[in-house]
Write an enzyme that holds these catalytic residues in place. Structure first.
Site, PDB file in Angstrom:
ATOM      1  CE  LYS A  53      28.311  37.724  28.569  1.00 43.43           C
ATOM      2  NZ  LYS A  53      29.342  36.873  27.983  1.00 43.43           N
ATOM      3  CD  GLN A  97      28.722  34.861  24.958  1.00 37.45           C
ATOM      4  OE1 GLN A  97      29.105  35.919  25.464  1.00 37.45           O
ATOM      5  NE2 GLN A  97      28.274  33.870  25.688  1.00 37.45           N
ATOM      6  CG  ASP A 120      34.971  36.942  28.709  1.00 31.96           C
ATOM      7  OD1 ASP A 120      34.068  36.994  29.560  1.00 31.96           O
ATOM      8  OD2 ASP A 120      34.767  36.729  27.495  1.00 31.96           O
TER       9      ASP A 120
HETATM   10  N1  GUN Z   1      30.271  31.571  26.941  1.00 34.87           N
HETATM   11  C1  GUN Z   1      29.780  31.092  28.126  1.00 34.87           C
HETATM   12  N2  GUN Z   1      30.197  31.865  29.144  1.00 34.87           N
HETATM   13  C2  GUN Z   1      30.976  32.830  28.619  1.00 34.87           C
HETATM   14  C3  GUN Z   1      31.678  33.920  29.169  1.00 34.87           C
HETATM   15  O1  GUN Z   1      31.704  34.162  30.382  1.00 34.87           O
HETATM   16  N3  GUN Z   1      32.364  34.698  28.273  1.00 34.87           N
HETATM   17  C4  GUN Z   1      32.370  34.442  26.944  1.00 34.87           C
HETATM   18  N4  GUN Z   1      33.095  35.259  26.166  1.00 34.87           N
HETATM   19  N5  GUN Z   1      31.734  33.439  26.397  1.00 34.87           N
HETATM   20  C5  GUN Z   1      31.031  32.640  27.235  1.00 34.87           C
END
Ligand code: GUN
Length: 284
Positions: A53, A97, A120
């Site tokens: 990311k 995350q 998100d």
């Molecule tokens: N864990 C798995 N997928 C995601 C996501 O799209 N965002 C976040 N914050 N955590 C995740």
């Protein structure tokens, strides 16, 4: 029939180029879109996702902060860190995350993030905005999956879309977006009795259940568009999706591979949401 392969890497590049134009326009006004990513603990898979990311942001010239916190951090200390970032004008998008360690309530964490920075799309305000058709942030994986369908020329309106999986991150928002696009939507889960009865009727089949190669070619309607959100390891340790690609591609009209399908789009839409957050903060 051999399915058309939906090339997520190529489409992600196109979409990133579109959003780079918008990011550059902001930078020309002296605003660099900024993303903060918080990771708690040292889960190896989460570390890889977070590194990717941050890297994607750098590639588009965005500002990013990678905040690694220890697994034993208190919930209060994490919430305080989120409050600090909410108030930081250099940061337009913030995500924590998931999963977070068990002693931390993930709902409290999600609700602590300012909805304007919730790239998100997990905050209840943004979830509500999606279901009422208002403008918020939408979760990146279903957002990217919708773009894959649209850019591949798959018609959605009036079609039967079946989503397998009801997670807050993928299944539920995906179903909502398909509904918004005028599909007739069925949501199935791991508990659905006679799953194949539903999947065989799907013009669009989105599989987000987390079980390697669970959907096989004989469960797919000829000509259907199949979006595979799964990311698993097969018996040889090779990456694979929730769909058995080899048998499915003989029946489907379109199919996303794993890797190289939905994955590259998820990160692309995070970058898109961050640029959009910066645009929204600027017009205020
Ligand atoms: N864990 C798995 N997928 C995601 C996501 O799209 N965002 C976040 N914050 N955590 C995740």
């Amino acid at each position: 029939m051999t399915a058309r392969i939906i090339d997520g890497k190529k489409i992600a590049q196109e979409v990133r180029a579109e959003w780079k134009v918008r990011a550059d326009a902001l930078k020309a006004q002296g605003i660099t879109p900024g993303l903060a990513v918080i990771i708690v603990g040292d889960d190896p898979a989460s570390k890889v996702y977070v590194a990717n990311k941050v890297k994607a942001c750098a590639e588009l010239g965005l500002y990013s902060e990678h905040i690694a916190l220890p697994a034993d951090i208190s919930e209060a200390a994490l919430l305080a860190k989120i409050a600090e970032i909410n108030a930081n004008p250099k940061i337009h998008g913030l995500l924590v995350q998931l999963p977070v360690p068990k002693h931390i309530d993930s709902s409290k964490v999600i609700e602590a993030i300012s909805p304007e920075k919730d790239v998100d799309g997990f905050h209840p305000i943004n979830v509500g905005a999606l279901s009422t058709g208002n403008t918020g942030f939408v979760p990146c994986t279903p957002y990217g999956s919708m773009i894959l369908l649209q850019k591949s020329g798959v018609s959605i309106e009036g079609k039967h879309a079946v989503v397998i999986g009801r997670s807050n991150i993928v299944g539920k928002p995906m179903a909502m977006m398909l509904l918004q696009a005028n599909a007739t939507v069925t949501i199935c889960t791991s508990k659905t009795v006679d799953l194949a009865k539903y999947t065989r009727d799907a013009d669009i089949l989105v599989v987000a259940i987390g079980k390697a190669k669970m959907v096989t070619g004989n469960m797919i309607k000829p000509g259907a568009a199949v979006i595979d959100v799964g990311m698993n390891r097969d018996e040889h340790g090779k990456l694979c999706g929730d769909v058995d690609f080899e048998s499915a591609k003989e029946v489907a009209g379109w199919i996303t591979p794993v890797p190289g399908g939905v994955g590259p789009m998820t990160i692309t839409m995070l970058v898109a949401n961050t640029v959009q957050a910066a645009e929204r903060a600027t017009v205020k």
